[in-house]
Design a protein around this motif. Sequence first.
Motif, PDB file in Angstrom:
ATOM      1  N   LEU A   1     110.791  39.513 102.675  1.00 57.27           N
ATOM      2  CA  LEU A   1     109.900  39.868 103.783  1.00 57.27           C
ATOM      3  C   LEU A   1     110.305  41.185 104.423  1.00 57.27           C
ATOM      4  O   LEU A   1     109.446  42.012 104.786  1.00 57.27           O
ATOM      5  N   ASP A   2     111.637  41.402 104.581  1.00 57.60           N
ATOM      6  CA  ASP A   2     112.092  42.667 105.164  1.00 57.60           C
ATOM      7  C   ASP A   2     111.698  43.845 104.281  1.00 57.60           C
ATOM      8  O   ASP A   2     111.260  44.904 104.773  1.00 57.60           O
ATOM      9  N   ALA A   3     111.871  43.673 102.967  1.00 59.97           N
ATOM     10  CA  ALA A   3     111.508  44.758 102.048  1.00 59.97           C
ATOM     11  C   ALA A   3     110.009  45.029 102.096  1.00 59.97           C
ATOM     12  O   ALA A   3     109.562  46.192 102.030  1.00 59.97           O
ATOM     13  N   TRP A   4     109.230  43.963 102.233  1.00 63.44           N
ATOM     14  CA  TRP A   4     107.763  44.137 102.326  1.00 63.44           C
ATOM     15  C   TRP A   4     107.390  44.892 103.603  1.00 63.44           C
ATOM     16  O   TRP A   4     106.550  45.789 103.572  1.00 63.44           O
ATOM     17  N   HIS A   5     108.041  44.544 104.719  1.00 61.01           N
ATOM     18  CA  HIS A   5     107.763  45.253 105.971  1.00 61.01           C
ATOM     19  C   HIS A   5     108.209  46.705 105.879  1.00 61.01           C
ATOM     20  O   HIS A   5     107.515  47.615 106.370  1.00 61.01           O
TER      21      HIS A   5
ATOM     22  N   ALA B   1     105.811  41.451  96.186  1.00 63.17           N
ATOM     23  CA  ALA B   1     107.131  41.169  95.623  1.00 63.17           C
ATOM     24  C   ALA B   1     107.066  40.983  94.118  1.00 63.17           C
ATOM     25  O   ALA B   1     107.931  41.454  93.369  1.00 63.17           O
ATOM     26  N   ALA B   2     106.024  40.275  93.643  1.00 66.32           N
ATOM     27  CA  ALA B   2     105.896  40.067  92.201  1.00 66.32           C
ATOM     28  C   ALA B   2     105.689  41.387  91.477  1.00 66.32           C
ATOM     29  O   ALA B   2     106.276  41.628  90.414  1.00 66.32           O
ATOM     30  N   ALA B   3     104.853  42.261  92.058  1.00 66.51           N
ATOM     31  CA  ALA B   3     104.607  43.561  91.433  1.00 66.51           C
ATOM     32  C   ALA B   3     105.838  44.450  91.483  1.00 66.51           C
ATOM     33  O   ALA B   3     106.053  45.284  90.596  1.00 66.51           O
ATOM     34  N   ALA B   4     106.673  44.269  92.526  1.00 73.12           N
ATOM     35  CA  ALA B   4     107.871  45.086  92.678  1.00 73.12           C
ATOM     36  C   ALA B   4     109.062  44.562  91.879  1.00 73.12           C
ATOM     37  O   ALA B   4     110.128  45.180  91.874  1.00 73.12           O
ATOM     38  N   GLY B   5     108.890  43.412  91.230  1.00 69.08           N
ATOM     39  CA  GLY B   5     109.956  42.883  90.389  1.00 69.08           C
ATOM     40  C   GLY B   5     110.876  41.892  91.068  1.00 69.08           C
ATOM     41  O   GLY B   5     111.894  41.503  90.494  1.00 69.08           O
ATOM     42  N   TRP B   6     110.553  41.457  92.276  1.00 69.23           N
ATOM     43  CA  TRP B   6     111.383  40.470  92.949  1.00 69.23           C
ATOM     44  C   TRP B   6     111.206  39.109  92.273  1.00 69.23           C
ATOM     45  O   TRP B   6     110.121  38.751  91.811  1.00 69.23           O
TER      46      TRP B   6
END
Length: 415
Positions: free
Chosen positions: A185-189, A167-172
């Motif tokens: 969590l849904d986005a990670w899955h 999430a941190a790397a994706a900008g969340w």
Amino acid sequence: MPTQRRNSSRRATGSVRRLPSGRWQARYTGPDDVRRTVGTYPSRADAEGALAVELAKSHRGTWRAPELGAEPLADYARRWLDRQHQLAPRTRALYERLLARWIVTPQPLPGHPTMTLDLGATELRALSVTLVTDWYAAVTVAARESATSRASRTAKVSDTQAARTWAAAAGWDTHRTGRLRWEVLDAWHDAGSPKPSSEPPGPGAGRTQAAQAYRLLRTICSGAVRERLLDHNPCQVPRAGQVHAAERVPATPAEVARIAAAMPQKYRTAVLVAAWGGLRASEVFAMERRHVEVRRDSSGAVVGAAVRVEQALVDIGGQPVTLGPPKSSAGRRTVHLPHATAVALVTHLAEWTALEQRALVFATETGRPLRAGARTKMFDRARVAAGVPHVRFHDLRHHAATLIHHTTPGRFNYR
């Protein structure tokens, strides 16, 4: 331990005689006035040849009493270390670990799992280039296996840690700790539940430990040579004590800021001071209020700050943390911080540091020094959360060195 009395004015003398058995015995009196037997031989010529070798050593000045060097390496090594009063506490602790783990402990022979090489039990006079070469090969293999095992243990991360890193790397926008939002969590899955990549140990894994152990053994044997317990130093393995570290990419200013933001608020400024001031971790966490000099303008606004580096933490496992001198005499210095870092430090002093002049700037909740293990775990979580898992705390010094090099190239060497 037997000692050798030197008498440069004396020369060894000797003779040969025939024994009742018919064999010939060679005897000589050494420069130390002690009568010794070289051995018995089948012929007079053999006995005279052996005697000539001993007499030649005396005339060349290379003769040694044969009983010298009968001490086991382990005993001499410990005695040698006890006499090194100039060693810094951390260096002494390192030498003790290297001795215990690699030198005086039997090492399994590569390719022979049931056989070991016990260098520590070997007498000094029995050490040879071949023996040390075999020992170094065994240590190199064992150190690599140890490093590989350690890497496999540390590579394991939980799903929550993996999701937070992604999430941190994706900008969340996520917090360093606590529950993750369901949409994260849904986005990670949906992204396939990626785990942080962990590179397998390279071909040089464990090389540093092996090189350190070899250098220590070489230094110990050099001491034995000076004491005339050895004729020569048996540590002759080419480049065994050298380690060519992989080039490390310094953190960028943005990466430093992200790591600092991911740290607990109480220690965020420590990252900035290390990165922008070029301080070692032991220097940052040994800093006291009295070491900080703040400059203000006529309105009272902070315009800069300087830090006097006068001490460093001495953190040895199993012992209380103490304060000692910096790593070297050149380590005593005054470091001027950039304006933004100076402001952050002044704010930290007001919010987190006790008012006593000897209060640690970055301390635990009880005002005690922060141990290296706790600092490392804290920083490891922060660098993973910031998306820069390759950066170590010590690498923050390289960030400062890079900035200095761009302004004054060739004048600084940060290690």
